[in-house]
Motif scaffolding. Sequence first.
Motif, PDB file in Angstrom:
ATOM      1  N   SER A  22       0.885  -1.100  -0.055  1.00  0.00           N
ATOM      2  CA  SER A  22       0.153   0.000   0.004  1.00  0.00           C
ATOM      3  C   SER A  22       1.086   1.341   0.092  1.00  0.00           C
ATOM      4  CB  SER A  22      -0.899   0.095   1.207  1.00  0.00           C
ATOM      5  OG  SER A  22      -1.959  -1.060   1.397  1.00  0.00           O
ATOM      6  N   ARG A  23       1.856   1.263   0.687  1.00  0.00           N
ATOM      7  CA  ARG A  23       2.910   2.308   0.631  1.00  0.00           C
ATOM      8  C   ARG A  23       3.290   2.458  -0.470  1.00  0.00           C
ATOM      9  NH1 ARG A  23       7.374   3.838   5.184  1.00  0.00           N
ATOM     10  NH2 ARG A  23       8.452   5.607   4.189  1.00  0.00           N
ATOM     11  N   LEU A  24       3.935   1.478  -1.392  1.00  0.00           N
ATOM     12  CA  LEU A  24       4.378   1.532  -2.696  1.00  0.00           C
ATOM     13  C   LEU A  24       3.334   2.188  -3.631  1.00  0.00           C
ATOM     14  CD1 LEU A  24       6.104  -1.862  -3.024  1.00  0.00           C
ATOM     15  CD2 LEU A  24       7.321   0.385  -2.816  1.00  0.00           C
ATOM     16  N   GLU A  25       2.125   2.107  -3.341  1.00  0.00           N
ATOM     17  CA  GLU A  25       1.303   2.739  -4.359  1.00  0.00           C
ATOM     18  C   GLU A  25       1.174   4.084  -4.061  1.00  0.00           C
ATOM     19  OE1 GLU A  25      -2.233   0.412  -3.354  1.00  0.00           O
ATOM     20  OE2 GLU A  25      -1.759  -1.413  -4.310  1.00  0.00           O
ATOM     21  N   ARG A  26       1.655   4.455  -3.061  1.00  0.00           N
ATOM     22  CA  ARG A  26       1.653   6.081  -2.615  1.00  0.00           C
ATOM     23  C   ARG A  26       3.183   6.772  -3.098  1.00  0.00           C
ATOM     24  NH1 ARG A  26      -0.550   3.958   1.946  1.00  0.00           N
ATOM     25  NH2 ARG A  26       1.485   4.913   3.215  1.00  0.00           N
ATOM     26  N   GLU A  27       4.157   6.069  -2.809  1.00  0.00           N
ATOM     27  CA  GLU A  27       5.210   6.533  -2.974  1.00  0.00           C
ATOM     28  C   GLU A  27       6.501   5.632  -3.419  1.00  0.00           C
ATOM     29  OE1 GLU A  27       7.697   7.117   0.564  1.00  0.00           O
ATOM     30  OE2 GLU A  27       5.793   6.600   1.623  1.00  0.00           O
ATOM     31  N   THR A  28       7.238   6.056  -4.130  1.00  0.00           N
ATOM     32  CA  THR A  28       8.568   5.147  -4.619  1.00  0.00           C
ATOM     33  C   THR A  28       9.651   5.022  -3.491  1.00  0.00           C
ATOM     34  OG1 THR A  28       8.239   5.750  -6.988  1.00  0.00           O
ATOM     35  CG2 THR A  28      10.262   4.971  -6.157  1.00  0.00           C
ATOM     36  N   LEU A  29      10.068   3.678  -3.193  1.00  0.00           N
ATOM     37  CA  LEU A  29      10.948   3.468  -2.343  1.00  0.00           C
ATOM     38  C   LEU A  29      12.338   2.979  -2.957  1.00  0.00           C
ATOM     39  CD1 LEU A  29       8.831   1.552   0.460  1.00  0.00           C
ATOM     40  CD2 LEU A  29       9.832   4.046   0.608  1.00  0.00           C
ATOM     41  N   ASN A  30      13.295   3.264  -2.295  1.00  0.00           N
ATOM     42  CA  ASN A  30      14.564   2.703  -2.986  1.00  0.00           C
ATOM     43  C   ASN A  30      15.228   1.548  -2.063  1.00  0.00           C
ATOM     44  OD1 ASN A  30      16.794   2.598  -4.523  1.00  0.00           O
ATOM     45  ND2 ASN A  30      17.904   4.404  -3.456  1.00  0.00           N
ATOM     46  N   VAL A  31      14.923   0.473  -2.312  1.00  0.00           N
ATOM     47  CA  VAL A  31      15.394  -0.669  -1.568  1.00  0.00           C
ATOM     48  C   VAL A  31      15.921  -1.699  -2.464  1.00  0.00           C
ATOM     49  CG1 VAL A  31      13.874  -0.193   0.418  1.00  0.00           C
ATOM     50  CG2 VAL A  31      13.002  -1.670  -1.346  1.00  0.00           C
ATOM     51  N   GLU A  32      16.864  -2.498  -1.951  1.00  0.00           N
ATOM     52  CA  GLU A  32      17.151  -3.689  -2.566  1.00  0.00           C
ATOM     53  C   GLU A  32      16.987  -5.049  -1.649  1.00  0.00           C
ATOM     54  OE1 GLU A  32      21.170  -2.417  -3.506  1.00  0.00           O
ATOM     55  OE2 GLU A  32      20.630  -1.449  -5.159  1.00  0.00           O
ATOM     56  N   ALA A  68       7.130  -7.285  -8.661  1.00  0.00           N
ATOM     57  CA  ALA A  68       6.125  -6.520  -9.507  1.00  0.00           C
ATOM     58  C   ALA A  68       6.405  -5.173  -9.412  1.00  0.00           C
ATOM     59  CB  ALA A  68       4.924  -7.092  -9.210  1.00  0.00           C
ATOM     60  N   PHE A  69       7.214  -4.819  -8.427  1.00  0.00           N
ATOM     61  CA  PHE A  69       7.310  -3.253  -7.931  1.00  0.00           C
ATOM     62  C   PHE A  69       8.585  -2.682  -8.415  1.00  0.00           C
ATOM     63  CE2 PHE A  69       4.348  -5.278  -5.233  1.00  0.00           C
ATOM     64  CZ  PHE A  69       3.141  -4.595  -5.334  1.00  0.00           C
ATOM     65  N   ALA A  70       9.230  -3.404  -9.207  1.00  0.00           N
ATOM     66  CA  ALA A  70      10.445  -2.702  -9.804  1.00  0.00           C
ATOM     67  C   ALA A  70      10.243  -1.168 -10.124  1.00  0.00           C
ATOM     68  CB  ALA A  70      11.023  -3.460 -10.950  1.00  0.00           C
TER      69      ALA A  70
END
Length: 285
Positions: free
Chosen positions: A210-220, A249-251
Amino acid sequence: MARKKIEQAAMMVKDTAGREVTIPRTEQRVIHSHAGNREYRIFVAKPDGEPPPSGFPVIYLLDANAVFGTMVEAMRVQACRPEKTGVFPAVIVGIGYPTEMPFAPARFYDFTLPVSAAELPSRPDGTAWPELGGAEVFLKFIEEELKPEIECEFKIDSERQTLFGHSLGGLFALHVLFTKPTAFRTYIAGSPSIHWNKRLLLEAEQQFVSRLERETLNVEILLAVGELEKSHKSRINDNAKELAERLSAFADRGVYVEFKEFEGEGHVSVLPALISRAVRFASRR
């Protein structure tokens, strides 16, 4: 002359006999946490040379009693030729316990969430599990006590922080990823015990999505298992692979994921191979 050389060699052997072998540029200390009123044995490996302008990367390593030396040597050997290996010097901070055991019972509390007994797997010997449910307190210790201490001693690149955990430590790494993804840039979960807190972890994963739907994160994220773990009834391999597929799916939202199954390795023997891969993964740029 020959006799003199023999005597000198004998004196040298006598002088060095019985000395402890130490790992260069490492130290340890005990920290008493305010968050959970618990004691931790903290191992620190310092890179050789001056930090880069942005500061040193740092790897926070769980179960340090068992694997600190393995990771330090993997880093030391590979980082001496970064142009060949892709591995750059980093501070390694191992979080362990004041014991000589490789895996202390206290880890069960630190790496798990509170769950009912009905949700837990059965222990092989039929006894009760140690105290559980302290993951949030443990994370608070890392964020509010341990990290500030390390950052006072070293110039740290806050954008290049890695959390490494295996088994229950891998479960904890995923919990942090899903609930506080900005705490680290890189998450390495080896043979993660997803089956332990599967319901709660799935709920946390949905919040992360849900957070990814609102913002872009930078995680590996590196999810890794041993090939021989396929036979484990907890579905360690399947759970990890399926999670990697879902997160892939969230690349386009800043999530980079790799899944690796190490041929011929089991739940414990996978650790050296995973650590070698981990120091390279943590150096990704």
